[in-house]
Design an enzyme around this catalytic site. Structure first.
Site, PDB file in Angstrom:
ATOM      1  N   LEU A   1      16.768 -45.290 -18.041  1.00  0.00           N
ATOM      2  CA  LEU A   1      17.474 -45.601 -16.791  1.00  0.00           C
ATOM      3  C   LEU A   1      16.486 -45.559 -15.620  1.00  0.00           C
ATOM      4  O   LEU A   1      16.359 -46.516 -14.867  1.00  0.00           O
ATOM      5  CB  LEU A   1      18.613 -44.591 -16.578  1.00  0.00           C
ATOM      6  CG  LEU A   1      19.445 -44.733 -15.306  1.00  0.00           C
ATOM      7  CD1 LEU A   1      20.260 -46.025 -15.321  1.00  0.00           C
ATOM      8  CD2 LEU A   1      20.397 -43.531 -15.126  1.00  0.00           C
TER       9      LEU A   1
ATOM     10  N   GLY B   1      14.936 -43.188  -9.084  1.00  0.00           N
ATOM     11  CA  GLY B   1      15.256 -41.954  -9.807  1.00  0.00           C
ATOM     12  C   GLY B   1      16.691 -41.565  -9.512  1.00  0.00           C
ATOM     13  O   GLY B   1      17.614 -41.979 -10.226  1.00  0.00           O
TER      14      GLY B   1
ATOM     15  N   ILE C   1      10.652 -41.264 -19.576  1.00  0.00           N
ATOM     16  CA  ILE C   1      11.474 -41.506 -20.764  1.00  0.00           C
ATOM     17  C   ILE C   1      11.157 -40.463 -21.840  1.00  0.00           C
ATOM     18  O   ILE C   1      10.061 -40.451 -22.417  1.00  0.00           O
ATOM     19  CB  ILE C   1      11.290 -42.950 -21.288  1.00  0.00           C
ATOM     20  CG1 ILE C   1      11.516 -43.951 -20.142  1.00  0.00           C
ATOM     21  CG2 ILE C   1      12.234 -43.187 -22.470  1.00  0.00           C
ATOM     22  CD1 ILE C   1      12.815 -43.786 -19.365  1.00  0.00           C
TER      23      ILE C   1
ATOM     24  N   ARG D   1       9.353  -0.670 -23.903  1.00  0.00           N
ATOM     25  CA  ARG D   1       8.386  -0.396 -22.833  1.00  0.00           C
ATOM     26  C   ARG D   1       8.705   0.935 -22.147  1.00  0.00           C
ATOM     27  O   ARG D   1       9.800   1.114 -21.606  1.00  0.00           O
ATOM     28  CB  ARG D   1       8.454  -1.545 -21.805  1.00  0.00           C
ATOM     29  CG  ARG D   1       7.631  -1.329 -20.561  1.00  0.00           C
ATOM     30  CD  ARG D   1       6.162  -1.442 -20.822  1.00  0.00           C
ATOM     31  NE  ARG D   1       5.388  -1.375 -19.587  1.00  0.00           N
ATOM     32  CZ  ARG D   1       4.087  -1.176 -19.557  1.00  0.00           C
ATOM     33  NH1 ARG D   1       3.396  -1.006 -20.683  1.00  0.00           N
ATOM     34  NH2 ARG D   1       3.447  -1.149 -18.409  1.00  0.00           N
TER      35      ARG D   1
ATOM     36  N   GLN E   1      18.462   2.512 -13.904  1.00  0.00           N
ATOM     37  CA  GLN E   1      19.652   1.754 -13.513  1.00  0.00           C
ATOM     38  C   GLN E   1      19.289   0.408 -12.880  1.00  0.00           C
ATOM     39  O   GLN E   1      20.018  -0.582 -13.039  1.00  0.00           O
ATOM     40  CB  GLN E   1      20.497   2.584 -12.544  1.00  0.00           C
ATOM     41  CG  GLN E   1      21.927   2.090 -12.467  1.00  0.00           C
ATOM     42  CD  GLN E   1      22.790   2.978 -11.597  1.00  0.00           C
ATOM     43  OE1 GLN E   1      22.393   3.374 -10.501  1.00  0.00           O
ATOM     44  NE2 GLN E   1      23.969   3.297 -12.080  1.00  0.00           N
TER      45      GLN E   1
ATOM     46  N   GLU F   1      18.513 -35.642 -15.979  1.00  0.00           N
ATOM     47  CA  GLU F   1      19.907 -36.143 -16.054  1.00  0.00           C
ATOM     48  C   GLU F   1      20.597 -35.992 -14.695  1.00  0.00           C
ATOM     49  O   GLU F   1      21.788 -35.714 -14.608  1.00  0.00           O
ATOM     50  CB  GLU F   1      20.683 -35.516 -17.209  1.00  0.00           C
ATOM     51  CG  GLU F   1      20.083 -35.935 -18.549  1.00  0.00           C
ATOM     52  CD  GLU F   1      21.076 -36.121 -19.669  1.00  0.00           C
ATOM     53  OE1 GLU F   1      22.266 -36.314 -19.398  1.00  0.00           O
ATOM     54  OE2 GLU F   1      20.625 -36.104 -20.830  1.00  0.00           O
TER      55      GLU F   1
END
Ligand code: CAA
Length: 387
Positions: free
Chosen positions: A133, A139, A165, A276, A287, A372
């Protein structure tokens, strides 16, 4: 079925079959795709092992209907396949995703002859399908394309350049949108199937990208490509609408890819913080770290619910699909960027190196906000199609 505005829980909650599919694809992805993911990225090479494994298990193009030799998977099953592949290797997830993107115009609008000719090799795994496209100067403004298709008897002659593409050069088949009437803008665009072996088709050098380095992105050059008029998908002038309808469905597969990338990063970070130790205890005991993980999981789950809901709408072709396809893609990709960035943060300096997978995941996540349709375009689409 038209949307009632209420979610259909039967369809968007994964069934037992969907759960079994997820288990199967997760095992396959961890055994056959994950071991190559870092090297595929490092070498910017096509993930051939992933293609071979997906084809061997019939998971490379699950959306192809059974009557054309495919698995006939529904939209949610397709999402689950892409999600699980992306969890270990985003580049590889573009194999099932772009096979759907490239072939959906044929499935939605193509003649019976086109379906019989092109869907069977795709289902068998002997050919992949790409979608053409975008162009260098078209674009976001896709209808501003310049590639021309001129009728010549029983043929059309195509000239132009398609850019960005995905899987170009690897795919055998290309859905190409081209201008047949320059005076009509979007209504003067038609869609065609072009084959890699058609004389006049050639490819540019692979783009050097930030992420999804294993998925080749190249220009496609069309130089007096003469194809039979029967290769037109649908009627003349319907190509732009077909391209947009296709994206309504396939933006959900990009959401799936984003979910998978984010899940992979969260899973890795969850394990890391337990191992770790700083200040004499695992960093998972702090926390501040727990709150980060809680936020990551919360956002990811919200993105998953929206994506699965959109997949159900895709399956039913609900009237509000355009909004939901754009919303799922936009929301899930923004979440993927946040979650992968937080995963890098949780690993500290180690997260910033290529010795750990989260920096690759963060780079890969970025493209889901761009292709997209950029997330800015998704917001335009949503605003024009508010539920
Ligand atoms: N379904 C059916 N028809 C549609 C449609 C839809 N979802 N959206 C638009 N149309 C049709 C309409 O019929 C409309 O005609 P009417 O005037 O009769 O209503 C016609 O198309 C033109 O629509 P717009 O006026 O909305 O067109 P526009 O020029 O304003 O552009 C846009 C709309 C949403 C911005 C569109 O150009 C767009 O989506 N741009 C982004 C392009 C994009 O997503 N590119 C991605 C490339 S693929 C890729 O990235 C692949 C990859 O590598 C993985």
């Amino acid at each position: 079925m038209a949307s009632t505005g209420k979610p259909d829980f039967d369809l968007y909650r994964p069934s037992e079959e969907h759960d079994a599919l997820r288990d199967a694809i997760r095992s396959l992805a961890e055994a056959k795709i994950l071991p190559h993911a870092a090297e595929v990225d490092e070498a910017s090479r096509f993930p051939q092992e992933a293609l071979d494994a997906l084809v061997a298990s019939d998971l490379h193009a699950v959306h192809v209907p059974e009557e054309y030799g495919g698995a006939g998977a529904d939209a949610l099953a397709t999402v689950i396949v892409i999600e699980e592949v992306a969890r270990v290797c985003a580049s590889s997830s573009l194999i099932p995703a772009v096979n759907k993107l490239g072939s959906l115009p044929v499935i939605l609008s193509g003649s019976e002859e086109l379906k019989r000719t092109y869907l069977r090799p795709l289902a068998e795994g002997s050919a992949m399908f790409s979608y053409c496209l975008s162009e260098p100067d078209a674009g976001s403004d896709a209808a501003g394309m310049k590639t021309r298709a001129v009728r010549d008897g029983d043929h059309y002659i195509l000239n132009g350049v398609k850019r960005w593409i995905t899987n170009a050069g690897v795919s055998e088949y290309y859905t190409v949108m081209a201008v047949t009437d320059p005076d009509k803008r979007s209504k003067g665009i038609s869609a065609f199937v072009v084959e890699k072996s058609d004389p006049g088709v050639s490819f540019g050098a692979p783009e050097k990208k930030l992420g999804i380095k294993g998925s080749p992105t190249r220009e496609v050059y069309l130089d007096n490509v003469r194809i039979p008029a029967t290769r037109m998908i649908g009627d003349e002038g319907t190509g732009f609408a077909t391209a947009m309808k296709t994206l309504d469905h396939t933006r959900i597969t990009i959401a799936a890819q984003a979910l998978g990338i984010a899940q992979g990063a969260l899973d890795y970070a969850k394990g890391y913080v337990k191992e770790r130790k700083q200040f004499g205890k695992p960093v998972a005991d702090f926390q501040g770290v727990q709150f980060m993980l809680a936020d990551m999981a919360m956002k990811l789950e919200a993105a998953r619910q929206l994506t699965y809901s959109a997949a159900a709408k895709s399956e039913r072709v609900d009237s509000d699909l355009t909004f939901f396809g754009a919303a799922a893609k936009c929301f899930a990709s923004d979440v993927a960027m946040e979650v992968t960035t937080d995963a890098v943060q949780l690993l500290g300096g180690y997260g910033y190196t290529r010795d750990y997978p989260v920096e690759r995941m963060m780079r890969d996540a970025k493209i889901t906000q761009i292709y997209e349709g950029t997330n800015q375009i998704q917001r335009i689409v949503m605003a024009r199609n508010l539920p």
